[in-house]
Motif scaffolding. Sequence first.
Motif, PDB file in Angstrom:
ATOM      1  N   PRO A 179      12.628  18.360  -3.187  1.00 33.03           N
ATOM      2  CA  PRO A 179      13.454  19.408  -3.794  1.00 33.03           C
ATOM      3  C   PRO A 179      14.648  19.821  -2.942  1.00 33.03           C
ATOM      4  O   PRO A 179      15.553  20.512  -3.419  1.00 33.03           O
ATOM      5  CB  PRO A 179      12.470  20.579  -3.944  1.00 33.03           C
ATOM      6  CG  PRO A 179      11.437  20.341  -2.878  1.00 33.03           C
ATOM      7  CD  PRO A 179      11.294  18.847  -2.803  1.00 33.03           C
ATOM      8  N   ARG A 180      14.676  19.374  -1.698  1.00 31.10           N
ATOM      9  CA  ARG A 180      15.783  19.724  -0.813  1.00 31.10           C
ATOM     10  C   ARG A 180      17.037  18.882  -1.087  1.00 31.10           C
ATOM     11  O   ARG A 180      18.121  19.225  -0.619  1.00 31.10           O
ATOM     12  CB  ARG A 180      15.370  19.526   0.651  1.00 31.10           C
ATOM     13  CG  ARG A 180      14.162  20.346   1.085  1.00 31.10           C
ATOM     14  CD  ARG A 180      13.722  19.939   2.478  1.00 31.10           C
ATOM     15  NE  ARG A 180      13.389  18.519   2.524  1.00 31.10           N
ATOM     16  CZ  ARG A 180      13.263  17.815   3.653  1.00 31.10           C
ATOM     17  NH1 ARG A 180      13.454  18.403   4.821  1.00 31.10           N
ATOM     18  NH2 ARG A 180      12.948  16.521   3.605  1.00 31.10           N
ATOM     19  N   VAL A 181      16.879  17.794  -1.819  1.00 28.96           N
ATOM     20  CA  VAL A 181      17.966  16.847  -2.036  1.00 28.96           C
ATOM     21  C   VAL A 181      18.821  17.260  -3.237  1.00 28.96           C
ATOM     22  O   VAL A 181      18.290  17.606  -4.298  1.00 28.96           O
ATOM     23  CB  VAL A 181      17.411  15.424  -2.245  1.00 28.96           C
ATOM     24  CG1 VAL A 181      18.555  14.434  -2.492  1.00 28.96           C
ATOM     25  CG2 VAL A 181      16.588  14.992  -1.038  1.00 28.96           C
ATOM     26  N   THR A 182      20.133  17.223  -3.086  1.00 23.74           N
ATOM     27  CA  THR A 182      21.053  17.569  -4.174  1.00 23.74           C
ATOM     28  C   THR A 182      21.136  16.425  -5.187  1.00 23.74           C
ATOM     29  O   THR A 182      20.703  15.297  -4.908  1.00 23.74           O
ATOM     30  CB  THR A 182      22.462  17.851  -3.633  1.00 23.74           C
ATOM     31  OG1 THR A 182      23.012  16.623  -3.118  1.00 23.74           O
ATOM     32  CG2 THR A 182      22.431  18.902  -2.525  1.00 23.74           C
ATOM     33  N   SER A 183      21.721  16.703  -6.342  1.00 20.18           N
ATOM     34  CA  SER A 183      21.868  15.661  -7.366  1.00 20.18           C
ATOM     35  C   SER A 183      22.775  14.534  -6.871  1.00 20.18           C
ATOM     36  O   SER A 183      22.499  13.350  -7.093  1.00 20.18           O
ATOM     37  CB  SER A 183      22.420  16.264  -8.662  1.00 20.18           C
ATOM     38  OG  SER A 183      23.649  16.930  -8.424  1.00 20.18           O
TER      39      SER A 183
END
Length: 233
Positions: free
Chosen positions: A124-128
């Motif tokens: 969930p820490r990763v951006t699109s």
Amino acid sequence: MSGVEPYVTTDDFPVVEQKRIYEAVKRIQDFTMALMALVLLSPLWLLFALIIKLTSSGPAIYKQTEALGRYGRRITMYKFRTMYADMDNAHHKEAIAKFVQGEHLDTIQKDGQKLRVYKITRDPRVTSVGRILRKSGLDEIPQLVNVLRGELSIVGPRPPLVYEYELYSKEHGRRLEVLPGITGLYQVTARSQVPFEKMVEIDMDYIRRRSYWLDLKIILMTPWVLLTGMGAY
């Protein structure tokens, strides 16, 4: 942890001394390839940096200060930022510990079968934008700066982080008897698909067999692996 006591020394591995000509030529090739890629494709890299800045707060380039180079020497490794700014790394530390202990980190469905994956797949820490960069491997382009500085090679075992290295046995530490690389034999054959011990086995196989031709083969295989997204999540 300002200094890391390495498990590996050149005295432990005399094979390193037998590859001096190969390593000297490889260094010239690494520098030339990295410089050409950074200069000739600089408009593309600047575009990526702009997209990152426009889609999430924080710097476009992430500095990983806990990476380890040859013989366990600490280096600052550069990447395009793929996570939201100021994220905690506790989740990654836990995942790395499980990986080194031989546990898989997730499962995926493929061709009607459940497959074990040895990488975090839903972080969930990763951006699109970060997900796209990671899947394509383009987030690692700034590491070409580390290649210019002689801290990384184009081809070699992937560099571990300090908290991964602390879990290594002496045998595991042998991965660091050569310069870590941006791509490598493990990355193009088994990326995220095999447990830690198998990864070490593949890296040691590369170290024993490393040559100009093996490096060229790995470099030529890398674009296909990136295009197909093999082992990337």
